[in-house]
Write a protein that holds these residues in place. Structure first.
Motif, PDB file in Angstrom:
ATOM      1  N   MET A   1       0.799  -1.297  -0.164  1.00 36.98           N
ATOM      2  CA  MET A   1      -0.097   0.193   0.035  1.00 36.98           C
ATOM      3  C   MET A   1       0.916   1.155  -0.067  1.00 36.98           C
ATOM      4  N   THR A   2       0.415   2.092  -0.847  1.00 38.79           N
ATOM      5  CA  THR A   2       1.396   3.324  -1.101  1.00 38.79           C
ATOM      6  C   THR A   2       1.230   4.066   0.179  1.00 38.79           C
ATOM      7  N   LYS A   3      -0.060   4.475   0.268  1.00 40.66           N
ATOM      8  CA  LYS A   3      -0.591   5.469   1.497  1.00 40.66           C
ATOM      9  C   LYS A   3      -1.878   5.141   1.757  1.00 40.66           C
ATOM     10  N   ALA A   4      -2.962   5.900   1.434  1.00 38.81           N
ATOM     11  CA  ALA A   4      -4.235   5.815   1.714  1.00 38.81           C
ATOM     12  C   ALA A   4      -4.512   5.807   3.252  1.00 38.81           C
ATOM     13  N   SER A   5      -4.490   4.653   3.710  1.00 37.11           N
ATOM     14  CA  SER A   5      -4.547   4.288   5.205  1.00 37.11           C
ATOM     15  C   SER A   5      -5.931   4.704   5.748  1.00 37.11           C
ATOM     16  N   THR A   6      -6.171   5.769   6.218  1.00 38.51           N
ATOM     17  CA  THR A   6      -7.512   6.055   6.948  1.00 38.51           C
ATOM     18  C   THR A   6      -8.747   6.064   6.205  1.00 38.51           C
ATOM     19  N   SER A   7      -8.813   6.386   5.084  1.00 37.79           N
ATOM     20  CA  SER A   7      -9.958   6.096   4.286  1.00 37.79           C
ATOM     21  C   SER A   7     -10.114   4.587   3.986  1.00 37.79           C
ATOM     22  N   TYR A   8      -9.175   4.057   3.458  1.00 38.14           N
ATOM     23  CA  TYR A   8      -9.401   2.611   3.300  1.00 38.14           C
ATOM     24  C   TYR A   8      -9.562   1.925   4.549  1.00 38.14           C
ATOM     25  N   GLU A   9      -9.153   2.146   5.860  1.00 41.47           N
ATOM     26  CA  GLU A   9      -9.179   1.576   6.821  1.00 41.47           C
ATOM     27  C   GLU A   9     -10.664   1.527   7.249  1.00 41.47           C
ATOM     28  N   ARG A  10     -11.157   2.733   6.982  1.00 41.02           N
ATOM     29  CA  ARG A  10     -12.854   2.780   7.313  1.00 41.02           C
ATOM     30  C   ARG A  10     -13.707   2.065   6.560  1.00 41.02           C
ATOM     31  N   ILE A  11     -13.301   2.144   5.405  1.00 40.25           N
ATOM     32  CA  ILE A  11     -13.959   1.156   4.431  1.00 40.25           C
ATOM     33  C   ILE A  11     -13.611  -0.173   4.808  1.00 40.25           C
ATOM     34  N   TYR A  12     -12.783  -0.670   4.859  1.00 35.53           N
ATOM     35  CA  TYR A  12     -12.821  -2.244   5.170  1.00 35.53           C
ATOM     36  C   TYR A  12     -13.271  -2.569   6.589  1.00 35.53           C
ATOM     37  N   ALA A  13     -13.149  -1.679   7.589  1.00 35.26           N
ATOM     38  CA  ALA A  13     -13.850  -1.875   8.696  1.00 35.26           C
ATOM     39  C   ALA A  13     -15.443  -2.118   8.703  1.00 35.26           C
ATOM     40  N   THR A  14     -16.063  -1.229   7.682  1.00 37.99           N
ATOM     41  CA  THR A  14     -17.353  -1.529   7.404  1.00 37.99           C
ATOM     42  C   THR A  14     -17.704  -2.797   6.795  1.00 37.99           C
ATOM     43  N   VAL A  15     -17.088  -3.061   5.843  1.00 42.88           N
ATOM     44  CA  VAL A  15     -17.106  -4.145   4.895  1.00 42.88           C
ATOM     45  C   VAL A  15     -17.181  -5.569   5.873  1.00 42.88           C
ATOM     46  N   ARG A  16     -15.987  -5.264   6.832  1.00 44.73           N
ATOM     47  CA  ARG A  16     -16.027  -6.367   8.035  1.00 44.73           C
ATOM     48  C   ARG A  16     -17.332  -6.613   8.675  1.00 44.73           C
ATOM     49  N   LYS A  17     -17.972  -5.435   8.925  1.00 41.36           N
ATOM     50  CA  LYS A  17     -19.383  -5.683   9.536  1.00 41.36           C
ATOM     51  C   LYS A  17     -20.603  -6.204   8.802  1.00 41.36           C
ATOM     52  N   ILE A  18     -20.398  -6.492   7.542  1.00 40.83           N
ATOM     53  CA  ILE A  18     -21.251  -6.776   6.875  1.00 40.83           C
ATOM     54  C   ILE A  18     -21.639  -8.378   7.377  1.00 40.83           C
ATOM     55  N   PRO A  19     -22.888  -8.611   7.712  1.00 41.84           N
ATOM     56  CA  PRO A  19     -23.123 -10.008   8.180  1.00 41.84           C
ATOM     57  C   PRO A  19     -23.146 -10.974   7.041  1.00 41.84           C
ATOM     58  N   ARG A  20     -22.946 -12.325   7.474  1.00 45.58           N
ATOM     59  CA  ARG A  20     -22.771 -13.322   6.262  1.00 45.58           C
ATOM     60  C   ARG A  20     -24.117 -13.681   5.754  1.00 45.58           C
ATOM     61  N   GLY A  21     -24.134 -13.985   4.409  1.00 45.29           N
ATOM     62  CA  GLY A  21     -25.471 -14.399   4.021  1.00 45.29           C
ATOM     63  C   GLY A  21     -25.984 -13.178   3.549  1.00 45.29           C
TER      64      GLY A  21
END
Length: 125
Positions: A1-21
């Motif tokens: 990863m070049t930079k990004a960080s904060t913005s990406y982390e936020r998105i990743y965190a949200t995606v992780r919250k998506i319930p299965r199915g």
DNA sequence: GCAATGACGCTCT
DNA sequence: CAGAGCGCCATTG
């Protein structure tokens, strides 16, 4: 990863919250990540992902209920389909998913339409 | 630093 | 339901 960080982390965190199915749209993820109206950034962040990711990116589809990977004709598109089907999410032959059935939504989220309306919409209520 | 790109969203036709 | 047009903004070359 070049930079990004904060913005990406936020998105990743949200995606992780998506319930299965369940599946959600980029716009929803963007809103929950604090990036209202910036659904593109979500897709951009996911595009930065690579093989071996622990993120359920396959649960993130566009508002049309379609698998975005089909749009870019990526080989990963098939993977997404398989993963969804394995979770019980039925994908249409055209790569479409019934958002009305598997769509995951939250109540406490700002509406992106507010921004869109103020942009150049004239039909006010 | 500027120009082009993009796993998108929404409305109208 | 499908296609076309317009907007928003960070990342990349």
């Amino acid at each position: 990863m070049t930079k990004a960080s904060t913005s990406y982390e936020r998105i990743y965190a949200t995606v992780r919250k998506i319930p299965r199915g369940r599946v959600t749209t980029y716009g929803t993820v963007a809103r929950l990540s604090g990036l209202v109206g910036q659904a593109r950034l979500v897709g951009y962040a996911l595009s930065a992902l690579r093989d071996g990711t622990s993120l359920p990116w396959h649960r993130v589809i566009n508002a049309q209920g379609r698998l975005s990977l089909e749009r870019v004709a990526s080989s990963a598109g098939l993977t997404q389909r398989i993963r969804l089907d394995r979770e019980g999410v039925k994908v249409d032959a055209g790569g479409r998913v019934s958002l009305a059935r598997y769509g995951w939504r939250l109540a406490n989220a700002p509406s992106e339409r507010t921004r869109t309306q103020a942009a150049g919409d004239s039909r006010v209520t």
